[in-house]
Structure formats: structure tokens, C-alpha cells
Design a protein around this motif. Sequence first.
Motif, PDB file in Angstrom:
ATOM      1  N   VAL A  23       5.903  -5.427  -2.135  1.00 31.08           N
ATOM      2  CA  VAL A  23       5.016  -4.276  -1.919  1.00 31.08           C
ATOM      3  C   VAL A  23       5.134  -3.386  -3.161  1.00 31.08           C
ATOM      4  CG1 VAL A  23       4.575  -2.245  -0.504  1.00 31.08           C
ATOM      5  CG2 VAL A  23       5.380  -4.366   0.575  1.00 31.08           C
ATOM      6  N   VAL A  24       4.019  -3.019  -3.754  1.00 30.85           N
ATOM      7  CA  VAL A  24       4.071  -2.236  -5.006  1.00 30.85           C
ATOM      8  C   VAL A  24       3.138  -1.022  -4.925  1.00 30.85           C
ATOM      9  CG1 VAL A  24       4.683  -4.208  -6.477  1.00 30.85           C
ATOM     10  CG2 VAL A  24       2.269  -3.722  -6.006  1.00 30.85           C
ATOM     11  N   PRO A  25       3.446   0.028  -5.695  1.00 32.21           N
ATOM     12  CA  PRO A  25       2.512   1.160  -5.784  1.00 32.21           C
ATOM     13  C   PRO A  25       1.257   0.755  -6.536  1.00 32.21           C
ATOM     14  CG  PRO A  25       4.507   1.557  -7.117  1.00 32.21           C
ATOM     15  CD  PRO A  25       4.673   0.232  -6.465  1.00 32.21           C
ATOM     16  N   THR A  41       7.823  -0.299   0.943  1.00 34.76           N
ATOM     17  CA  THR A  41       8.556  -1.162   0.008  1.00 34.76           C
ATOM     18  C   THR A  41       9.935  -1.522   0.554  1.00 34.76           C
ATOM     19  OG1 THR A  41       9.419   0.788  -1.085  1.00 34.76           O
ATOM     20  CG2 THR A  41       7.450  -0.223  -2.077  1.00 34.76           C
ATOM     21  N   SER A  96       0.325   1.751  -0.209  1.00 40.01           N
ATOM     22  CA  SER A  96       0.846   0.813  -1.230  1.00 40.01           C
ATOM     23  C   SER A  96       0.027  -0.473  -1.182  1.00 40.01           C
ATOM     24  CB  SER A  96       2.302   0.481  -0.853  1.00 40.01           C
ATOM     25  OG  SER A  96       2.302  -0.094   0.466  1.00 40.01           O
ATOM     26  N   CYS A 103       3.207   6.662  -0.819  1.00 39.07           N
ATOM     27  CA  CYS A 103       3.058   5.195  -0.757  1.00 39.07           C
ATOM     28  C   CYS A 103       2.244   4.696  -1.957  1.00 39.07           C
ATOM     29  CB  CYS A 103       2.338   4.783   0.528  1.00 39.07           C
ATOM     30  SG  CYS A 103       3.371   4.967   1.988  1.00 39.07           S
ATOM     31  N   ALA A 104       1.203   5.407  -2.311  1.00 39.90           N
ATOM     32  CA  ALA A 104       0.368   4.987  -3.451  1.00 39.90           C
ATOM     33  C   ALA A 104       1.096   5.252  -4.771  1.00 39.90           C
ATOM     34  CB  ALA A 104      -0.963   5.746  -3.418  1.00 39.90           C
ATOM     35  N   THR A 163       4.634   5.731  -5.248  1.00 42.18           N
ATOM     36  CA  THR A 163       5.925   5.051  -5.486  1.00 42.18           C
ATOM     37  C   THR A 163       6.084   3.796  -4.633  1.00 42.18           C
ATOM     38  OG1 THR A 163       7.033   6.110  -3.619  1.00 42.18           O
ATOM     39  CG2 THR A 163       6.974   7.346  -5.689  1.00 42.18           C
ATOM     40  N   GLY A 164       5.208   3.588  -3.642  1.00 43.49           N
ATOM     41  CA  GLY A 164       5.391   2.457  -2.724  1.00 43.49           C
ATOM     42  C   GLY A 164       6.046   2.949  -1.445  1.00 43.49           C
ATOM     43  N   ASN A 165       6.974   3.925  -1.558  1.00 45.13           N
ATOM     44  CA  ASN A 165       7.541   4.616  -0.395  1.00 45.13           C
ATOM     45  C   ASN A 165       8.080   3.662   0.686  1.00 45.13           C
ATOM     46  OD1 ASN A 165       8.143   6.984   1.025  1.00 45.13           O
ATOM     47  ND2 ASN A 165       6.096   7.133   1.958  1.00 45.13           N
TER      48      ASN A 165
END
Lengths: 181, 476
Positions: free
Chosen positions: A134-136, A94, A60, A86-87, A89-91
Motif C-alpha cells: 500500500v503506497v501514498p 499501510t 492510499s 492516507c493520500a 503518507t499511506g497512513n
Amino acid sequence: MDKIKLATIWLGGCSGCHMSFLDLDEWLFNLAEVAEMVYGPVVDAKEIPDDVDVFLVEGSLANVENLEMVREARRKSKFLIAFGDCAVTGNVPTMRNRIAKQSTVLERSYIETADVQAQIPGGMHTAPQLLSKVVPIHEAVKVDMHLPGCPPSAARIKAAIEELMAHHYEPLTGEKMIKFG
Amino acid sequence: MPKTITIDPVTRVEGHGKVTIRLNDDGSVDQARFHVAEFRGFERFCEGRPLEEMAGITARICGICPVSHLMASAKTGDAIYAVKIPPTGEKLRRVMNLGQIIQSHALSFFHLSSPDFVFGLDSDPKDRNIFGVMKADPDLARKGIRLRQFGQRVIEILGGKKIHPAWVAPGGVRTPLTEEGRQEIISRVAESKETTLLALSIFKGMLDQYKDEVEVFGNFPSLFMSLVGEDGEWEHYGGSVRFVDSQGNIVADKLDPMNYKQYVGEAVEADSYLKFPYYMPLGYPDGIYRVGPLARLNTCSHIGEGAPLAAAELMEFRQRGGGTVNMSLYYHYARLIEILAGVEFIERYMDDPHITDTRVRSIAGINQLEAVGVSEAPRGTLFHHYAVDADGMITKVNLIIATGQNNLAINNTVDQIAKHYIKGPEIPEGMLNRVEAGVRAYDPCLSCSTHAAGQMPLKVTLIGADGSILDEVTRG
Ligand code: SF4
């Protein structure tokens, strides 16, 4: 037919997607015949080349350096893959977002549980500024393919790469190929 | 012209590291520092989550050693449940933990560090990587890939997934080992032993070629810490904490992980998100201690029963290294011995008549409100410390991560190498790679150490004696 230029990078993630990439195991020999790794944690290149064909971006966006790197990756690549949950949805990273005051996140680790010289690190070369959230990666750049999974299995990565090697970009289908977690 | 050089990113290490080397006016090295540039804050954002989620969440601290976090987290859960887990449950946890040590050490030696050995420290960065090794020595690369695959397959056979398996839980493990799985593991033992012995002979063969590197790559006295078993044997899952000094004298023994706060202090430095653990009684920074493979082989009295090949290698390791080994390049050597021990112990567990029993988990509720779980991750001792409320919701978390405990040692190593090899403003690429190779010896997992992963490995920025950035040396 010269080799496809492949690059990978890990941003705000855990490196598990890269380990799953290495779980391609002996198929890496086949991959090495058609593709060349031009940038990434397992190679020593220090700069992202300008002509990357396929860029696998894991993780992310958690700090300003992640943001700079994903923009650079986008600028220098034809086809960019959001590699892993993570890339996409941020997972897990986040989970930091739901904490109202971000500073408390730093205070817990560097003030409350520190025994000596408690302070928030921030020297010139140390620590890139944390993003407020934290963002995707698709919140910062256009993504050509989302490859979900935490991590996506080696079989799923292989299926995605084989698609690209054959130059058709059909989306993967079926629960085996598109499942989070 | 005074300069500071920043090696950023450090490549072929897991996670994000940066080295800055500050030069004096005459070009000699004033100081070299190792910084870690990433932070995610697991300790804070786990608050409010249920205890049973902690294994799955903390596994996502690291993709290379998720099993270590699963183990430490589940053991903390066992203590909060105040439950004794079925014997087969513990044996299966140990088998998975050994599988992880094998795959992680194989990754470090074959995928990340062998390029330095196969091509040499001054070789062209373009081929100094696993793909280069696959071209130059396909047989060695294939063997290394299959050895790591063996460790990953052990994890997958037990837990259903190679990375982040949802299998270890407070009270034991979710599913037993099948006979079919047992047979597959047994079928790959011989090949794994053979590859490890080959890698050991390669590394031992190179020790004289790297004689002077061995002397300056992080060669300094320090304490060593790790878990050891009941009678001091090599331990990766249970046992108690032991510290030995640089001569091998036991400084502290049979320490209960629950009281880690009494012997592990944490200092903060302005220039890194990586905290600096130290041995509390000696204060900071004199209480510097190293963890991980070198430490485990220094603290254990013997490798333990049932690993004759590894026991023989340990004896030779100690003869070559002068008893208690203080040379950080021997971390590579120690990793190979630990792979060998791992394969031998897994083989032994597969012969255990109860290994496929189906009673593998005890069920209980919240019986304690605070506990510490510890396990030996590939890179060193890992502590999970949770406090929960009566409903089992997490109120507080503190994590002492393996790699972080080598932070002081890595800084010393980087400083020692830079001062030895870097003279004057023109710095050949091979010298920078030596500094990186010093960091690589520790096989640091920076993603773990700051519970975070961030940008790319090591780049070099030149900083003047007055602290201003003068120049950026980047390569490749
Ligand atoms: S998606 Fe999962 S495996 Fe991949 S980086 Fe994120 S947490 Fe790690």
C-alpha cells in the motif's frame, strides 16, 4: 468567471476526509457559488470529466483500480491535492505492508474465520488485484499540494480551497494547518 | 442478445460497490448481484498491536461511523480489563454514540438520498445530488446540513474532534463534559427536533407517491437482529442481542455478544470481498437477517422511556408498515425516527445532574485474555472480538461489521428491483438509478464492510449469457 471544476475521489481510505469536507457545512453554499462538483462520491457522475481544475484525492493506493483511478485523476486535472494522511503518507492502510506474506491477510478473513464456502474471492468482477504494497499517491503521480490530517479539519480544507479560489498557491503554514493525525 | 449489465460505481453510497445484472437471451433479468470491490485486512494487520491502540486503529475503518468502532473497541477493552466503568463515563459514551447516529442518519437522508426524493428517481443525474438540493430547496438543504452538524458538534464537544476523536478508551472516557459544552448541546435540541419532524412529514407525504417502489425495493421476509435493553427497549450501546422473525416473533433473546460465533455464521462468495453473515441455526442462506434502523425498530418492544415523540412515530411506523416491517425502503423512515429518539435521549442526558461529573474513567490492567465488545452502529450491530497475550498485545481479531450483515439482503433487493424494472437490452438511466436507490436504502457503509474502501461507486458493464463482457453502459 465560470465556476471552478472541483472533483473528489476516495481510494484506499476510510471516507473520513470526505466527511470532513462535508463538515464545511453551510460554507458549502459559498463554495457552490464559485465551484462546481463535477465528480465524486456525493454526485452521480459516472466518468471523470477531462477538464477538472482541482482534484481532491483521498486514500492510499491499495489495489490496481486505485492506481488506475489516481492516474486518470492526474491526467484529467490541473491541480491535484493529496487529501489527508492516507493520500500523503499511506497512513493506517499501510499497516498491511509489514506483513510478509500478503496472502495471509486474505486467508485470515476468508479462510480462517469463514464458516461456509471458505475461499479467497476473485471472481471476474469482484475484487481488483491487491498491490503488493500500500503506497501514498505521490509514489504514482505528481501531487500539487499535500493536505495532511486524519482527517484534515474543515477549517484546514477551507483554508486550502480559499487559496486556490484566489488563484495563489502559497503553502499553508503553522501547526494548525500542517499537522498529521 | 444476452447481456450482463454492471452498475459501477454505485453513487451516493459510502464506499465501493458494483452491481452486475445478467440478462437472458430474451432480455429479461436472469440474476443481479451486488459486489464490493475492496479489501484492507484490519483483522490481520492489528495483530501485535497493544490493546490501547485498537480504538484509534479500528476507527480508521470508517470515516462515517468511527465512533461505533471506538465504542465496540473500548467495550472489548473494558471486558479485557474486567473493569466496571464510572456511570458518568457510560452516559457520556452513550451521548457520543447518539450524536453519531444523528449525524450519520442525517447524512444518509439529506446528503445522499434526498436528491432521489426531491428530484425523483428518473431526474437528470447531473443535479441529483446535495448541491442540486441546495439550489432547488436551499431551506431544506440548510436544515439537513445543520442537523448533521448538531450530531458532529456533540461528538466534537465530548471528544475534541468530529472524526476519529481520541477520547473513548478502555475503562471509560478521557475527559468529562464541561458545563459550557452541556449548554451548547441543550441550545440546539429544539431546532434539531423541528428539522427531524419536518423530514418525517416529507417522507410520510411521499409514501403514497412511491407506493409501487415500496412494494419491490427489497420487500421480502427475513429475520431481524439488534441489541435491545433490559426490558426490550430500543438500544444502541449496551443490552443483549435479540432476533425476531418477519412476523415479529422473538426467535432468540438475551443472547450474550461474547458467544456471537454460536449464532452468527459467515459465508464467502467468489464474487465479493464482502462476506455473507447468516443466523447460524437456520444455515446459509435461509438464515438471512437484516440489521440497522429497520431491524432495531422491529426487534425493540418499545422505544424506551423519555422519548415521547419518537414513541409516537414508532407506533405510526408500525401501523403504516404492517406491524413488523419487511420493506427496505422503510429504512429511510426508521432512520428519521432514530434521529428523533437520539435528540430526545441526548436532551434527557443533559438534564442528568451527574452528566458533568469528572470521574469518567477506571484504570486497570490486563485481567482477561479474550473478549467481545458490541455496539449498534448507525447501520447495524458491530462486534469486535480480540484475543490478547498477558502484556495486552493483540494476538487475534475478528470483526463482524454492521453493513456486512445486510449483504444477503442487499443482494436480494438488487435482484428484486432489476427483475421488476429491467426488461430488454436498452436500459434507461432511471432504471439503473432505481437499482442504486435500492442499495442506498440500506445506507451501506462499504468502507466498513470489507474494512476497506476502494474505487468509485456503481458502473454498468454488460455481460453476455456466456459470461463474456459485451458492452459497458456508463452514464454521466
Ligand atoms: S486520512 Fe484519516 S480520515 Fe482521511 S481517509 Fe485516511 S484514515 Fe480516513
